[in-house]
Write a protein that holds these residues in place. Structure first.
Motif, PDB file in Angstrom:
ATOM      1  N   ALA A 156       1.062  -1.402   0.384  1.00 30.67           N
ATOM      2  CA  ALA A 156      -0.075  -0.250  -0.084  1.00 30.67           C
ATOM      3  C   ALA A 156       0.935   1.383   0.090  1.00 30.67           C
ATOM      4  CB  ALA A 156      -0.943   0.038   0.846  1.00 30.67           C
ATOM      5  N   GLY A 157       2.104   0.981   0.274  1.00 28.93           N
ATOM      6  CA  GLY A 157       3.133   2.165   0.007  1.00 28.93           C
ATOM      7  C   GLY A 157       2.951   3.147   1.440  1.00 28.93           C
ATOM      8  N   LEU A 158       2.969   1.908   2.706  1.00 32.80           N
ATOM      9  CA  LEU A 158       2.775   2.688   4.112  1.00 32.80           C
ATOM     10  C   LEU A 158       3.795   2.400   4.723  1.00 32.80           C
ATOM     11  CD1 LEU A 158      -1.395   2.095   4.542  1.00 32.80           C
ATOM     12  CD2 LEU A 158       0.057   4.480   4.035  1.00 32.80           C
ATOM     13  N   ALA A 159       4.366   1.302   4.783  1.00 30.93           N
ATOM     14  CA  ALA A 159       5.703   1.091   4.784  1.00 30.93           C
ATOM     15  C   ALA A 159       7.203   0.622   4.152  1.00 30.93           C
ATOM     16  CB  ALA A 159       5.229   0.139   6.349  1.00 30.93           C
ATOM     17  N   ARG A 160       8.166   0.401   4.502  1.00 29.76           N
ATOM     18  CA  ARG A 160       8.858   0.055   3.726  1.00 29.76           C
ATOM     19  C   ARG A 160      10.018  -1.032   4.482  1.00 29.76           C
ATOM     20  NH1 ARG A 160      10.347   5.601   2.570  1.00 29.76           N
ATOM     21  NH2 ARG A 160      11.521   5.769   4.604  1.00 29.76           N
ATOM     22  N   ARG A 161      10.643  -2.149   4.457  1.00 32.46           N
ATOM     23  CA  ARG A 161      11.867  -2.810   4.946  1.00 32.46           C
ATOM     24  C   ARG A 161      12.488  -1.929   4.463  1.00 32.46           C
ATOM     25  NH1 ARG A 161       8.318  -6.988   2.983  1.00 32.46           N
ATOM     26  NH2 ARG A 161       7.354  -7.668   4.205  1.00 32.46           N
ATOM     27  N   GLU A 162      13.583  -2.132   6.165  1.00 31.44           N
ATOM     28  CA  GLU A 162      15.102  -0.975   5.493  1.00 31.44           C
ATOM     29  C   GLU A 162      16.237  -2.574   6.776  1.00 31.44           C
ATOM     30  OE1 GLU A 162      14.494   2.634   6.970  1.00 31.44           O
ATOM     31  OE2 GLU A 162      13.616   3.184   4.854  1.00 31.44           O
ATOM     32  N   PRO A 163      17.659  -2.161   6.307  1.00 33.12           N
ATOM     33  CA  PRO A 163      18.359  -3.031   6.751  1.00 33.12           C
ATOM     34  C   PRO A 163      18.115  -1.932   8.715  1.00 33.12           C
ATOM     35  CG  PRO A 163      19.135  -2.577   4.885  1.00 33.12           C
ATOM     36  CD  PRO A 163      17.725  -1.451   4.725  1.00 33.12           C
ATOM     37  N   ASP A 164      19.020  -3.504   9.456  1.00 38.27           N
ATOM     38  CA  ASP A 164      18.758  -2.156  10.733  1.00 38.27           C
ATOM     39  C   ASP A 164      20.093  -1.672  10.525  1.00 38.27           C
ATOM     40  OD1 ASP A 164      19.308  -1.759  13.360  1.00 38.27           O
ATOM     41  OD2 ASP A 164      18.168  -4.043  13.700  1.00 38.27           O
ATOM     42  N   LEU A 165      20.330  -0.264  11.263  1.00 39.91           N
ATOM     43  CA  LEU A 165      21.845   0.127  11.374  1.00 39.91           C
ATOM     44  C   LEU A 165      22.028  -0.773  12.803  1.00 39.91           C
ATOM     45  CD1 LEU A 165      20.125   3.567  10.480  1.00 39.91           C
ATOM     46  CD2 LEU A 165      21.573   2.483   8.349  1.00 39.91           C
ATOM     47  N   GLU A 166      22.228  -0.894  13.105  1.00 39.15           N
ATOM     48  CA  GLU A 166      22.513  -2.060  14.093  1.00 39.15           C
ATOM     49  C   GLU A 166      23.295  -3.662  14.200  1.00 39.15           C
ATOM     50  OE1 GLU A 166      21.188  -1.333  18.252  1.00 39.15           O
ATOM     51  OE2 GLU A 166      20.841   1.091  18.000  1.00 39.15           O
ATOM     52  N   ASP A 167      22.224  -3.765  12.890  1.00 34.38           N
ATOM     53  CA  ASP A 167      22.837  -5.296  12.840  1.00 34.38           C
ATOM     54  C   ASP A 167      22.428  -5.640  11.108  1.00 34.38           C
ATOM     55  OD1 ASP A 167      23.103  -7.938  12.383  1.00 34.38           O
ATOM     56  OD2 ASP A 167      21.598  -8.484  13.980  1.00 34.38           O
ATOM     57  N   ARG A 168      22.868  -5.640   9.734  1.00 35.44           N
ATOM     58  CA  ARG A 168      22.727  -5.470   9.403  1.00 35.44           C
ATOM     59  C   ARG A 168      22.143  -6.970   7.904  1.00 35.44           C
ATOM     60  NH1 ARG A 168      22.160  -0.795   6.138  1.00 35.44           N
ATOM     61  NH2 ARG A 168      24.354   0.185   5.898  1.00 35.44           N
ATOM     62  N   ARG A 169      22.065  -7.905   8.970  1.00 35.68           N
ATOM     63  CA  ARG A 169      21.437  -9.010   9.015  1.00 35.68           C
ATOM     64  C   ARG A 169      20.161  -8.878   8.660  1.00 35.68           C
ATOM     65  NH1 ARG A 169      24.748 -12.279  13.351  1.00 35.68           N
ATOM     66  NH2 ARG A 169      24.303 -10.463  14.038  1.00 35.68           N
ATOM     67  N   ARG A 170      19.524  -8.468  10.022  1.00 40.13           N
ATOM     68  CA  ARG A 170      17.758  -7.825  10.438  1.00 40.13           C
ATOM     69  C   ARG A 170      17.277  -6.968   9.590  1.00 40.13           C
ATOM     70  NH1 ARG A 170      15.429  -7.296  16.127  1.00 40.13           N
ATOM     71  NH2 ARG A 170      16.371  -5.064  15.170  1.00 40.13           N
ATOM     72  N   LEU A 171      16.213  -6.600   8.838  1.00 39.13           N
ATOM     73  CA  LEU A 171      16.119  -5.646   8.742  1.00 39.13           C
ATOM     74  C   LEU A 171      14.930  -5.227   9.587  1.00 39.13           C
ATOM     75  CD1 LEU A 171      14.243  -7.762   5.164  1.00 39.13           C
ATOM     76  CD2 LEU A 171      16.153  -6.043   5.510  1.00 39.13           C
ATOM     77  N   VAL A 172      13.984  -3.928   9.704  1.00 35.18           N
ATOM     78  CA  VAL A 172      13.350  -3.619  10.185  1.00 35.18           C
ATOM     79  C   VAL A 172      12.349  -2.901   9.361  1.00 35.18           C
ATOM     80  CG1 VAL A 172      14.853  -2.519  12.510  1.00 35.18           C
ATOM     81  CG2 VAL A 172      14.980  -1.130  10.189  1.00 35.18           C
ATOM     82  N   ILE A 173      10.903  -2.735  10.299  1.00 28.60           N
ATOM     83  CA  ILE A 173      10.355  -2.555   9.409  1.00 28.60           C
ATOM     84  C   ILE A 173      10.283  -1.073   9.215  1.00 28.60           C
ATOM     85  CG2 ILE A 173       7.401  -2.260   8.802  1.00 28.60           C
ATOM     86  CD1 ILE A 173       9.030  -5.421  10.182  1.00 28.60           C
ATOM     87  N   THR A 174       9.690   0.607   8.796  1.00 26.06           N
ATOM     88  CA  THR A 174       9.414   2.566   9.459  1.00 26.06           C
ATOM     89  C   THR A 174       8.129   2.084   8.151  1.00 26.06           C
ATOM     90  OG1 THR A 174      10.939   2.495   7.141  1.00 26.06           O
ATOM     91  CG2 THR A 174      12.414   2.477   9.195  1.00 26.06           C
ATOM     92  N   ALA A 175       7.854   3.310   8.624  1.00 26.95           N
ATOM     93  CA  ALA A 175       6.218   3.716   8.020  1.00 26.95           C
ATOM     94  C   ALA A 175       7.262   4.417   6.897  1.00 26.95           C
ATOM     95  CB  ALA A 175       5.590   4.482   9.124  1.00 26.95           C
TER      96      ALA A 175
END
Length: 141
Positions: free
Chosen positions: A70-89
């Motif tokens: 829906a274009g409301l959020a995105r998955r991005e690399p975690d700045l503290e652990d590049r192996r992990r993804l975080v979700i941001t609005a």
């Protein structure tokens, strides 16, 4: 309208509003709740989001997929652990969706004195507490 009836009517109106918001954005009420959590936190992992909204990690994957689509959020690399993804609005995710409500609620609030607004704010804060506690009781069994 009596207090008990007013509470039920308020609940029904809030649910109906969020269903309409969801229909206009192409997401569910649960998706909106997840987006509110994401926006409040800045960014969250899928696991953190699952714990916060009480869903399984698999169910959260579907929620995040819908929010991304829906274009409301995105998955991005975690700045503290590049192996992990975080979700941001996505900034401005809700756009003008709540603009009409915000304006109407500001106009409604202006009808009351500061003392009356304090009583209303107290009632709302306590209602939120009751709802959270009752939600916890229902979800924990």
């Amino acid at each position: 309208m009596e207090g008990r009836d007013a509470g039920r009517e308020l609940s029904t109106a809030v649910v109906a509003f969020h269903e309409a918001v969801g229909a206009s954005l192409g997401v569910t009420a649960v998706d909106q709740r997840a987006l509110a959590v994401i926006m409040g936190a800045g960014s969250v992992s899928a696991g953190e989001l699952a714990r916060e909204i009480g869903l399984t990690p698999g169910a959260v994957t579907g929620v995040v997929d819908r929010l991304v689509r829906a274009g409301l959020a995105r998955r991005e690399p975690d700045l503290e652990d590049r192996r992990r993804l975080v979700i941001t609005a996505v900034p401005g995710a809700f756009g003008d969706t709540f603009a009409g409500l915000a304006k109407a609620m500001a106009e409604l609030t202006d009808r009351y004195t500061p003392a009356e607004q304090a009583v209303i704010a107290d009632w709302v804060a306590n209602t939120i507490g009751v709802l959270r506690e009752q939600t916890r009781i229902l979800t924990e069994g």
